[in-house]
Design an enzyme around this catalytic site. Structure first.
Site, mmCIF file in Angstrom:
data_model
loop_
_atom_site.group_PDB
_atom_site.id
_atom_site.type_symbol
_atom_site.label_atom_id
_atom_site.label_comp_id
_atom_site.label_asym_id
_atom_site.label_seq_id
_atom_site.Cartn_x
_atom_site.Cartn_y
_atom_site.Cartn_z
ATOM 1 C CB SER A 125 -0.915 0.001 1.225
ATOM 2 O OG SER A 125 -0.144 -0.099 2.402
ATOM 3 C CG HIS A 146 -3.107 -0.989 -2.732
ATOM 4 N ND1 HIS A 146 -3.435 0.327 -2.503
ATOM 5 C CD2 HIS A 146 -3.212 -1.613 -1.529
ATOM 6 C CE1 HIS A 146 -3.719 0.486 -1.221
ATOM 7 N NE2 HIS A 146 -3.589 -0.674 -0.615
ATOM 8 C CD GLU A 158 -4.528 2.934 -5.185
ATOM 9 O OE1 GLU A 158 -4.755 4.150 -5.225
ATOM 10 O OE2 GLU A 158 -3.759 2.425 -4.341
ATOM 11 C CG ASN A 196 -3.655 4.464 1.282
ATOM 12 O OD1 ASN A 196 -4.815 4.538 1.674
ATOM 13 N ND2 ASN A 196 -3.008 3.315 1.218
#
Length: 288
Positions: A125, A146, A158, A196
């Site tokens: 991540s 991800h 992702e 993120n």
């Protein structure tokens, strides 16, 4: 340069039977993709398999699956402690703990073991895909994949291209993600990727707003839920993620970008120092 061509991925290897690993295994198995899930000991493997079975049972209760679907899905997953069993896969996903040295150790082991045409993906991540790809001899067949937690429920994947990732590798993993009923987005390698990178600074800003006494934690969360249509407020989400994880991510951004806008809120630092890490410790912003 060897590439995968357009061979469909029918068997996926997964290294790590924890939360992410068993979730990825379930997502693959329910659509008929064979899975070999490997972990360091049998207890970890059995726990991963039991988690998948429990998750499928919940879907049966919600009438989203039948008993026959569950049996078929579980039959598609082989649990193992032997890396050699991964040789049957066209793609191996590394889903180990978010630790660079550990991932490098696993990736070097996989690289030496697997046939040259096998693709390797990391479910990281936050760690650079370009950096991870460089420790292998198949950088063009290495990619970031991800998934989001809980994997069976969350639609997003992702797909992160390292500097070296080939189009054929990207296309094969994109096609697999779609087959898993996920919605893939393609992302360039950069700290935090897309989600993120936006999410954690937003959480950090919510801590600044709380620390400045602009509003109470409850009102900040209510404001973001009702004003931005978020299912959970940023402070409650921080408690769920773990305040220590949020802090670690902010520190990575500050280091990688060298931009002061990524400095962690002093209140976040203080709460982590006090051991108030969120749900996992029974107290974070809120008490549990």
């Amino acid at each position: 340069m060897q590439t995968t061509g357009s061979t469909a991925i029918t068997t996926v290897g997964i290294v790590g039977a924890g939360t992410m690993g068993n979730g990825i295994a379930q997502a693959c198995a329910v659509v008929g993709v064979k899975v070999v899930m490997v972990d360091i000991n049998d207890a970890a493997v059995q726990k991963g398999l039991a988690t998948v079975a429990g998750s499928l049972d919940r879907l049966i209760k919600k009438e989203k699956l039948t008993e026959a679907d569950k049996t078929a899905a579980l039959a598609h997953i082989t649990g193992s402690t032997n890396y050699d069993d991964l040789k049957a896969a066209q793609l191996v996903v590394e889903a180990a703990t978010e630790n660079f040295d550990l991932k490098v150790k696993i990736l070097k082991q996989l690289d030496a073991l697997l046939a040259p045409e096998v693709l390797i993906a990391s479910n990281t991540s936050s760690i650079s895909i370009t950096k991870l790809a460089a420790v292998t001899t198949r950088a063009e067949r290495f990619i970031g994949m991800h998934f989001f937690n809980p994997v069976p429920m969350m639609a997003l994947v992702e797909i992160i291209r390292g500097l070296q990732t080939s189009d054929a590798t990207h296309d094969a993993v994109h096609a697999l993600s779609t087959r898993l009923s996920k919605t893939p987005i393609t992302v360039k390698n950069a700290p935090g990727f897309v989600v993120n990178r936006i999410l954690v600074p937003m959480i950090n800003e919510a801590f600044f707003v709380l620390a400045e006494g602009v509003a109470s934690a409850e009102d900040i969360d209510a404001g973001m839920k009702l004003g931005c249509n978020q299912p959970i407020g940023p402070l409650a989400l921080a408690d769920m993620i773990g305040l220590d994880v949020c802090l670690a991510v902010m520190e990575v951004y500050l280091q990688e970008f060298g931009d002061s806008k990524y400095r962690a809120c002093p209140l976040l630092k203080e709460m982590v120092a006090a051991g108030r890490l969120g749900r996992k410790t029974g107290q974070g912003v809120y008490k549990y």
